[in-house]
Design a protein around this motif. Structure first.
Motif, PDB file in Angstrom:
ATOM      1  N   LEU A  53     -10.192   3.590   2.067  1.00  0.00           N
ATOM      2  CA  LEU A  53      -9.371   2.422   2.422  1.00  0.00           C
ATOM      3  C   LEU A  53      -9.979   1.180   1.793  1.00  0.00           C
ATOM      4  O   LEU A  53     -11.178   0.918   1.945  1.00  0.00           O
ATOM      5  CB  LEU A  53      -9.301   2.260   3.943  1.00  0.00           C
ATOM      6  CG  LEU A  53      -8.538   1.021   4.442  1.00  0.00           C
ATOM      7  CD1 LEU A  53      -7.065   1.136   4.069  1.00  0.00           C
ATOM      8  CD2 LEU A  53      -8.704   0.866   5.958  1.00  0.00           C
ATOM      9  N   ASP A  54      -9.162   0.464   1.043  1.00  0.00           N
ATOM     10  CA  ASP A  54      -9.608  -0.779   0.430  1.00  0.00           C
ATOM     11  C   ASP A  54      -9.662  -1.852   1.502  1.00  0.00           C
ATOM     12  O   ASP A  54      -8.636  -2.208   2.108  1.00  0.00           O
ATOM     13  CB  ASP A  54      -8.642  -1.165  -0.682  1.00  0.00           C
ATOM     14  CG  ASP A  54      -9.070  -2.448  -1.377  1.00  0.00           C
ATOM     15  OD1 ASP A  54     -10.189  -2.926  -1.114  1.00  0.00           O
ATOM     16  OD2 ASP A  54      -8.267  -2.968  -2.172  1.00  0.00           O
ATOM     17  N   ALA A  55     -10.859  -2.433   1.772  1.00  0.00           N
ATOM     18  CA  ALA A  55     -11.024  -3.430   2.827  1.00  0.00           C
ATOM     19  C   ALA A  55     -10.168  -4.662   2.579  1.00  0.00           C
ATOM     20  O   ALA A  55      -9.654  -5.272   3.520  1.00  0.00           O
ATOM     21  CB  ALA A  55     -12.498  -3.821   2.944  1.00  0.00           C
ATOM     22  N   VAL A  56      -9.982  -4.998   1.301  1.00  0.00           N
ATOM     23  CA  VAL A  56      -9.216  -6.204   0.966  1.00  0.00           C
ATOM     24  C   VAL A  56      -7.783  -6.093   1.460  1.00  0.00           C
ATOM     25  O   VAL A  56      -7.162  -7.087   1.870  1.00  0.00           O
ATOM     26  CB  VAL A  56      -9.256  -6.455  -0.551  1.00  0.00           C
ATOM     27  CG1 VAL A  56      -8.355  -7.634  -0.921  1.00  0.00           C
ATOM     28  CG2 VAL A  56     -10.687  -6.729  -1.005  1.00  0.00           C
ATOM     29  N   SER A  57      -7.230  -4.872   1.488  1.00  0.00           N
ATOM     30  CA  SER A  57      -5.835  -4.683   1.881  1.00  0.00           C
ATOM     31  C   SER A  57      -5.599  -4.944   3.363  1.00  0.00           C
ATOM     32  O   SER A  57      -4.444  -5.048   3.792  1.00  0.00           O
ATOM     33  CB  SER A  57      -5.386  -3.257   1.529  1.00  0.00           C
ATOM     34  OG  SER A  57      -6.118  -2.294   2.302  1.00  0.00           O
ATOM     35  N   LEU A  58      -6.662  -5.054   4.144  1.00  0.00           N
ATOM     36  CA  LEU A  58      -6.521  -5.337   5.575  1.00  0.00           C
ATOM     37  C   LEU A  58      -6.218  -6.805   5.841  1.00  0.00           C
ATOM     38  O   LEU A  58      -5.927  -7.194   6.975  1.00  0.00           O
ATOM     39  CB  LEU A  58      -7.803  -4.943   6.324  1.00  0.00           C
ATOM     40  CG  LEU A  58      -8.196  -3.462   6.270  1.00  0.00           C
ATOM     41  CD1 LEU A  58      -9.554  -3.258   6.916  1.00  0.00           C
ATOM     42  CD2 LEU A  58      -7.135  -2.619   6.961  1.00  0.00           C
ATOM     43  N   PHE A  59      -6.265  -7.617   4.814  1.00  0.00           N
ATOM     44  CA  PHE A  59      -6.064  -9.055   4.961  1.00  0.00           C
ATOM     45  C   PHE A  59      -4.721  -9.470   4.380  1.00  0.00           C
ATOM     46  O   PHE A  59      -4.180  -8.799   3.480  1.00  0.00           O
ATOM     47  CB  PHE A  59      -7.183  -9.819   4.247  1.00  0.00           C
ATOM     48  CG  PHE A  59      -8.542  -9.609   4.865  1.00  0.00           C
ATOM     49  CD1 PHE A  59      -9.042 -10.500   5.796  1.00  0.00           C
ATOM     50  CD2 PHE A  59      -9.313  -8.502   4.518  1.00  0.00           C
ATOM     51  CE1 PHE A  59     -10.289 -10.307   6.368  1.00  0.00           C
ATOM     52  CE2 PHE A  59     -10.561  -8.299   5.086  1.00  0.00           C
ATOM     53  CZ  PHE A  59     -11.052  -9.208   6.017  1.00  0.00           C
ATOM     54  N   PRO A  60      -4.138 -10.545   4.863  1.00  0.00           N
ATOM     55  CA  PRO A  60      -2.873 -11.053   4.301  1.00  0.00           C
ATOM     56  C   PRO A  60      -3.041 -11.369   2.819  1.00  0.00           C
ATOM     57  O   PRO A  60      -4.155 -11.615   2.335  1.00  0.00           O
ATOM     58  CB  PRO A  60      -2.621 -12.331   5.121  1.00  0.00           C
ATOM     59  CG  PRO A  60      -3.393 -12.131   6.390  1.00  0.00           C
ATOM     60  CD  PRO A  60      -4.605 -11.347   6.007  1.00  0.00           C
ATOM     61  N   ASP A  61      -1.926 -11.374   2.098  1.00  0.00           N
ATOM     62  CA  ASP A  61      -1.970 -11.578   0.653  1.00  0.00           C
ATOM     63  C   ASP A  61      -2.694 -12.862   0.268  1.00  0.00           C
ATOM     64  O   ASP A  61      -3.452 -12.886  -0.712  1.00  0.00           O
ATOM     65  CB  ASP A  61      -0.545 -11.595   0.086  1.00  0.00           C
ATOM     66  CG  ASP A  61       0.132 -10.223   0.196  1.00  0.00           C
ATOM     67  OD1 ASP A  61      -0.596  -9.229   0.411  1.00  0.00           O
ATOM     68  OD2 ASP A  61       1.380 -10.161   0.091  1.00  0.00           O
TER      69      ASP A  61
END
Length: 294
Positions: free
Chosen positions: A1-9
């Protein structure tokens, strides 16, 4: 899981930058809004640390986060209050000070043409209004913001403040009893310290009368500081804590804000202040917790 994808754009670039910084420097901290499973944005503070094996080879990153929603809410409230105070200060400065200046100007013209007891009463009232405006502006603009701390001589600062507050035509006298050999230096914001002294001296004159005697001296021992005492009527024991509350005054010429300003300045410096009975039977203000300059 890419940690960055857990945050809004709109947060992902900053988060990716923080991760890259942790990989390069070993650690990074960032404040960003985290997107929950329900899609809600929650502000967090994240810290990332680089993980290495015993040979120093990179294994990965470990991150910790804490919810800062409450802190963020308080910061927004404080910013809103600051903006409201700035608007209030602008209103006081323009809508009250400008007409007051007109009144004072016309009053001066009338006093030049005639002598009248009613004009003296008007002058006293306008002077009090001006002090109220100045105190309100200070409370709105300055609050508890302390600038750089510099060495300040208690004696010199007290004498300068006294000249600004006292009327040479009156019989009020100031004595500095801080030692003839060396003048004690304390660390303080010079402008705020001057304001503290001016308000204390105004209080002594307002309550002690135009012939009041005021003494400034050092306090030694466990609590280092200084005192200002007078030979006025004093403050009843049950009222000695109330005098620092905004709006409290027993003098017709007082604004009820001066000692509250004194307390705010002392608090902002980390000092303690209290009112007690003076050696002359009047009021004694003790300011302690000061840092002396060796």
């Amino acid at each position: 899981l890419d940690a960055v994808s857990l945050f809004p754009d709109d947060e992902q670039d900053a988060v990716a930058g923080a991760i890259a910084e942790a990989l390069t420097t070993g650690q990074s901290t960032i404040e960003a809004e985290f997107r929950t499973a329900a899609g809600k944005r929650v502000p967090h503070e994240f810290t990332a640390d680089r993980l290495t094996d015993q040979d120093g080879n990179l294994i990965g990153l470990v991150g910790t986060g804490r919810d800062i929603s409450e802190r963020t809410r308080r910061e927004r409230e404080l910013q809103d209050q600051k903006e409201q105070l700035e608007q209030f200060a602008a209103t006081v400065s323009h809508d009250l000070r400008n007409p007051l200046t007109v009144i004072q100007g016309r009053l001066a013209l009338l006093q030049a043409e005639q002598s009248n007891e009613h004009l003296a009463v008007i002058e006293t009232a306008t002077d009090r209004m001006e002090r109220i405006v100045e105190d309100l502006l200070w409370l709105a603009r300055e609050q508890q913001e302390i600038g750089s701390l510099e060495p300040v001589s208690i004696d010199t600062a007290a004498e300068a403040a006294w000249k600004l507050v006292s009327d040479p035509a009156d019989e009020a006298e100031l004595y500095c009893d801080c030692g003839a050999d060396t003048q004690p230096l304390v660390k303080a914001d010079t402008d705020q310290f001057r304001h503290l002294l001016e308000n204390l001296f105004r209080n002594t004159i307002d309550h002690g009368g135009r012939d009041v005697t005021v003494v400034v001296g050092e306090i030694f021992g466990d609590a280092t500081g200084f005192y200002i005492e007078d030979d006025g009527p004093g403050i009843p024991a049950e009222d000695r804590e109330k005098v620092f509350e905004a709006g409290y005054s027993t003098s017709e010429s007082g604004t009820g804000l001066g000692l509250n300003i004194v307390k705010r300045v002392a608090d902002a410096h980390g000092w303690d202040i209290c009112a007690t009975e003076s050696s002359m039977g009047g009021t004694r203000f003790e300011i302690t917790g000061l840092e002396l300059v060796e």
